[in-house]
Motif scaffolding. Structure first.
Motif, PDB file in Angstrom:
ATOM      1  N   ALA A 137       0.835  -1.199   0.000  1.00 56.37           N
ATOM      2  CA  ALA A 137       0.000   0.000   0.000  1.00 56.37           C
ATOM      3  C   ALA A 137       0.871   1.250   0.000  1.00 56.37           C
ATOM      4  O   ALA A 137       1.948   1.272   0.604  1.00 56.37           O
ATOM      5  CB  ALA A 137      -0.929   0.000   1.213  1.00 56.37           C
ATOM      6  N   GLY A 138       0.388   2.283  -0.665  1.00 58.49           N
ATOM      7  CA  GLY A 138       1.114   3.559  -0.687  1.00 58.49           C
ATOM      8  C   GLY A 138       1.734   3.822  -2.043  1.00 58.49           C
ATOM      9  O   GLY A 138       2.174   2.902  -2.735  1.00 58.49           O
ATOM     10  N   ARG A 139       1.760   5.109  -2.431  1.00 63.00           N
ATOM     11  CA  ARG A 139       2.225   5.442  -3.784  1.00 63.00           C
ATOM     12  C   ARG A 139       3.711   5.147  -3.979  1.00 63.00           C
ATOM     13  O   ARG A 139       4.094   4.524  -4.983  1.00 63.00           O
ATOM     14  CB  ARG A 139       1.920   6.921  -4.069  1.00 63.00           C
ATOM     15  N   ASN A 140       4.557   5.602  -3.050  1.00 63.06           N
ATOM     16  CA  ASN A 140       5.995   5.355  -3.208  1.00 63.06           C
ATOM     17  C   ASN A 140       6.333   3.866  -3.195  1.00 63.06           C
ATOM     18  O   ASN A 140       7.069   3.386  -4.069  1.00 63.06           O
ATOM     19  CB  ASN A 140       6.792   6.103  -2.142  1.00 63.06           C
ATOM     20  N   PRO A 141       5.836   3.082  -2.200  1.00 61.81           N
ATOM     21  CA  PRO A 141       6.139   1.646  -2.215  1.00 61.81           C
ATOM     22  C   PRO A 141       5.659   0.945  -3.476  1.00 61.81           C
ATOM     23  O   PRO A 141       6.351   0.057  -4.003  1.00 61.81           O
ATOM     24  CB  PRO A 141       5.410   1.117  -0.969  1.00 61.81           C
ATOM     25  N   VAL A 142       4.482   1.319  -3.969  1.00 61.16           N
ATOM     26  CA  VAL A 142       3.952   0.680  -5.173  1.00 61.16           C
ATOM     27  C   VAL A 142       4.856   0.965  -6.368  1.00 61.16           C
ATOM     28  O   VAL A 142       5.219   0.062  -7.138  1.00 61.16           O
ATOM     29  CB  VAL A 142       2.511   1.149  -5.446  1.00 61.16           C
ATOM     30  N   VAL A 143       5.245   2.226  -6.545  1.00 60.36           N
ATOM     31  CA  VAL A 143       6.097   2.586  -7.676  1.00 60.36           C
ATOM     32  C   VAL A 143       7.458   1.897  -7.559  1.00 60.36           C
ATOM     33  O   VAL A 143       8.005   1.402  -8.554  1.00 60.36           O
ATOM     34  CB  VAL A 143       6.255   4.118  -7.759  1.00 60.36           C
ATOM     35  N   GLY A 183      -7.019  -1.216   6.186  1.00 57.47           N
ATOM     36  CA  GLY A 183      -6.997   0.108   6.789  1.00 57.47           C
ATOM     37  C   GLY A 183      -5.655   0.810   6.712  1.00 57.47           C
ATOM     38  O   GLY A 183      -5.461   1.848   7.351  1.00 57.47           O
ATOM     39  N   ALA A 184      -4.699   0.281   5.947  1.00 59.03           N
ATOM     40  CA  ALA A 184      -3.389   0.918   5.833  1.00 59.03           C
ATOM     41  C   ALA A 184      -3.493   2.202   5.015  1.00 59.03           C
ATOM     42  O   ALA A 184      -4.451   2.412   4.263  1.00 59.03           O
ATOM     43  CB  ALA A 184      -2.396  -0.035   5.170  1.00 59.03           C
ATOM     44  N   LEU A 185      -2.493   3.064   5.149  1.00 59.14           N
ATOM     45  CA  LEU A 185      -2.467   4.319   4.397  1.00 59.14           C
ATOM     46  C   LEU A 185      -2.053   4.002   2.959  1.00 59.14           C
ATOM     47  O   LEU A 185      -0.865   3.878   2.653  1.00 59.14           O
ATOM     48  CB  LEU A 185      -1.480   5.301   5.043  1.00 59.14           C
ATOM     49  N   HIS A 186      -3.028   3.874   2.075  1.00 56.32           N
ATOM     50  CA  HIS A 186      -2.744   3.426   0.708  1.00 56.32           C
ATOM     51  C   HIS A 186      -2.615   4.561  -0.289  1.00 56.32           C
ATOM     52  O   HIS A 186      -2.082   4.370  -1.384  1.00 56.32           O
ATOM     53  CB  HIS A 186      -3.826   2.455   0.235  1.00 56.32           C
ATOM     54  N   GLN A 187      -3.117   5.755   0.033  1.00 54.49           N
ATOM     55  CA  GLN A 187      -3.027   6.927  -0.855  1.00 54.49           C
ATOM     56  C   GLN A 187      -3.616   6.643  -2.236  1.00 54.49           C
ATOM     57  O   GLN A 187      -3.214   7.231  -3.237  1.00 54.49           O
ATOM     58  CB  GLN A 187      -1.571   7.382  -1.010  1.00 54.49           C
ATOM     59  N   GLN A 245      12.597 -22.233   8.734  1.00 55.81           N
ATOM     60  CA  GLN A 245      11.157 -22.037   8.665  1.00 55.81           C
ATOM     61  C   GLN A 245      10.659 -21.078   9.745  1.00 55.81           C
ATOM     62  O   GLN A 245       9.711 -20.335   9.525  1.00 55.81           O
ATOM     63  CB  GLN A 245      10.449 -23.386   8.803  1.00 55.81           C
ATOM     64  N   ARG A 246      11.337 -21.067  10.890  1.00 57.92           N
ATOM     65  CA  ARG A 246      10.909 -20.216  12.009  1.00 57.92           C
ATOM     66  C   ARG A 246      11.975 -19.186  12.311  1.00 57.92           C
ATOM     67  O   ARG A 246      13.143 -19.356  12.018  1.00 57.92           O
ATOM     68  CB  ARG A 246      10.630 -21.064  13.253  1.00 57.92           C
ATOM     69  N   ARG A 247      11.522 -18.106  12.941  1.00 58.92           N
ATOM     70  CA  ARG A 247      12.402 -17.005  13.352  1.00 58.92           C
ATOM     71  C   ARG A 247      13.256 -16.512  12.181  1.00 58.92           C
ATOM     72  O   ARG A 247      14.473 -16.392  12.279  1.00 58.92           O
ATOM     73  CB  ARG A 247      13.294 -17.430  14.529  1.00 58.92           C
ATOM     74  N   SER A 248      12.575 -16.229  11.081  1.00 60.39           N
ATOM     75  CA  SER A 248      13.286 -15.729   9.904  1.00 60.39           C
ATOM     76  C   SER A 248      12.354 -14.856   9.078  1.00 60.39           C
ATOM     77  O   SER A 248      11.141 -15.092   9.032  1.00 60.39           O
ATOM     78  CB  SER A 248      13.790 -16.891   9.049  1.00 60.39           C
ATOM     79  N   ALA A 249      12.929 -13.842   8.450  1.00 56.24           N
ATOM     80  CA  ALA A 249      12.167 -13.038   7.506  1.00 56.24           C
ATOM     81  C   ALA A 249      11.874 -13.871   6.269  1.00 56.24           C
ATOM     82  O   ALA A 249      12.601 -14.810   5.942  1.00 56.24           O
ATOM     83  CB  ALA A 249      12.963 -11.788   7.127  1.00 56.24           C
ATOM     84  N   GLY A 250      10.795 -13.532   5.583  1.00 57.05           N
ATOM     85  CA  GLY A 250      10.448 -14.193   4.337  1.00 57.05           C
ATOM     86  C   GLY A 250      10.573 -13.225   3.172  1.00 57.05           C
ATOM     87  O   GLY A 250      10.891 -12.043   3.340  1.00 57.05           O
ATOM     88  N   ILE A 251      10.313 -13.727   1.979  1.00 51.07           N
ATOM     89  CA  ILE A 251      10.400 -12.896   0.791  1.00 51.07           C
ATOM     90  C   ILE A 251       9.128 -12.063   0.686  1.00 51.07           C
ATOM     91  O   ILE A 251       8.110 -12.499   0.129  1.00 51.07           O
ATOM     92  CB  ILE A 251      10.609 -13.734  -0.480  1.00 51.07           C
ATOM     93  N   THR A 252       9.172 -10.879   1.258  1.00 57.23           N
ATOM     94  CA  THR A 252       8.071  -9.932   1.175  1.00 57.23           C
ATOM     95  C   THR A 252       8.420  -8.867   0.140  1.00 57.23           C
ATOM     96  O   THR A 252       9.477  -8.899  -0.488  1.00 57.23           O
ATOM     97  CB  THR A 252       7.842  -9.269   2.540  1.00 57.23           C
ATOM     98  N   ALA A 253       7.512  -7.906  -0.008  1.00 54.43           N
ATOM     99  CA  ALA A 253       7.767  -6.809  -0.949  1.00 54.43           C
ATOM    100  C   ALA A 253       9.022  -6.039  -0.558  1.00 54.43           C
ATOM    101  O   ALA A 253       9.795  -5.605  -1.422  1.00 54.43           O
ATOM    102  CB  ALA A 253       6.558  -5.872  -0.987  1.00 54.43           C
TER     103      ALA A 253
END
Length: 320
Positions: A76-82, A134-138, A199-207
């Motif tokens: 969500a959000g203009r900068n993250p999307v771009v 409900g996130a700030l999506h702009q 599998q646990r206590r690790s970040a995943g491949i998110t945006a």
């Protein structure tokens, strides 16, 4: 009377008299055997409490299954999307709020999505609020498909097919997706065959990890191990040497003679470092010499330093 006669054959046998018998409670002896304590309401078939407990258990199983199943992510959000569109993050749809004030970021997002053949969907503000929680999506939101992780065995297959000695990177307790993305970028830059996550206590491949990796997450396999220690031991049994980065390492990175061997470089978290079991699974622990007063390096920076040294030593070995 026959019932009271003392003549042989005229008297009823004991226990055959109808009606109440003294000491029997009015029933036969087997009818007096106890059936044990009354079960709890949740254990009685058909009881409302039992039906409710079964329903709760099934709901919990469904939630656990949904948690294990990868789900789509909304940015969500203009900068993250771009930024995601510029980084070529895999995307299935771009949501644009109806009547949104179209500035240059909205225009660029729509253009980039159209150029890549991504569906551009116009939705109302209430619907976009619901989709983004409900996130700030702009007025802009981007939907990413679930990342497809490889199996740990697939990393070994990729390493075997490589001309160079195997080089894998494993992360132990790295929970920041920016660190994960940066490690993936360094791994790709220095010729690693793949990245292994617990599998646990690790970040995943998110945006966020996608953006930080600058798209390299699509160029190098990323696998998830159910048990990191067991997988490292399996890799060791296949002939790979396991080297862990640790502030109190037994050798300096300058002494890393194993660099030219088939290798797994294990990177711990910035604060906790390597866990005890993972450290025990390592053949050597390596430290990075630093100036006095500096406690530790960021996990991704430390990984980059060691991978660069491994790459340098392999190039030097190739020239001799």
């Amino acid at each position: 009377m026959a019932g009271n006669s003392r003549r042989k054959g005229a008297m009823r046998k004991p226990g055959t008299k109808k009606g109440a018998v003294a000491g029997s409670g009015g029933q036969k002896s087997k009818g007096l055997e106890g059936k044990g304590p009354t079960p709890r309401a949740t254990k009685r078939p058909g009881h409302p409490a039992q039906r409710k407990a079964v329903a709760q258990q099934k709901a919990q199983q469904r939630r656990a299954a949904a948690k294990d199943k990868p789900t789509a992510e909304l940015v969500a959000g203009r900068n993250p999307v771009v930024e995601c569109l510029r980084a070529m993050v895999p995307t299935t749809a771009l949501y644009v709020q109806i009547g949104v004030d179209a500035d240059e970021r909205v225009t660029e997002a729509v253009r980039l999505a159209a150029d890549r053949g991504i569906s551009v969907l116009e939705v109302s503000k209430p619907e976009l609020d619901r989709l983004t929680g409900g996130a700030l999506h702009q007025g802009l939101s981007l939907q990413m498909p679930p990342f497809e992780y490889a199996h740990p065995d697939e990393l070994l297959e990729v390493a075997r097919e490589s001309v160079e000695p195997a080089l894998l990177v494993a992360l132990d307790g790295v929970t920041d997706p920016r660190n994960l993305g940066a490690v993936i970028r360094s791994a790709a830059a220095f010729g690693a065959d793949g990245v292994l996550l617990p599998q646990r206590r690790s970040a995943g491949i998110t945006a966020v990890a996608w953006r930080t990796s600058a798209g390299t997450a699509a160029k190098i396999p990323v696998a998830v191990a159910t048990n990191l220690t067991r997988t490292l031991r399996q890799y060791a049994a296949e002939g790979l040497m396991v080297v862990g980065l640790d502030a109190d390492g037994t050798i300096s990175v300058d002494e890393l003679s194993l660099a030219t061997s088939p290798l797994v470089v294990v990177v711990g978290s910035e604060g906790r470092g390597l866990s005890r079991l993972v450290r025990e699974a390592c053949d050597e622990t390596v430290s990075i010499p630093m100036s006095a007063g500096v406690e530790s390096l960021n996990a991704s920076v430390a990984a980059g330093v060691v991978l660069a040294e491994v790459s340098r030593r392999r190039r030097a070995a190739g020239r001799t």
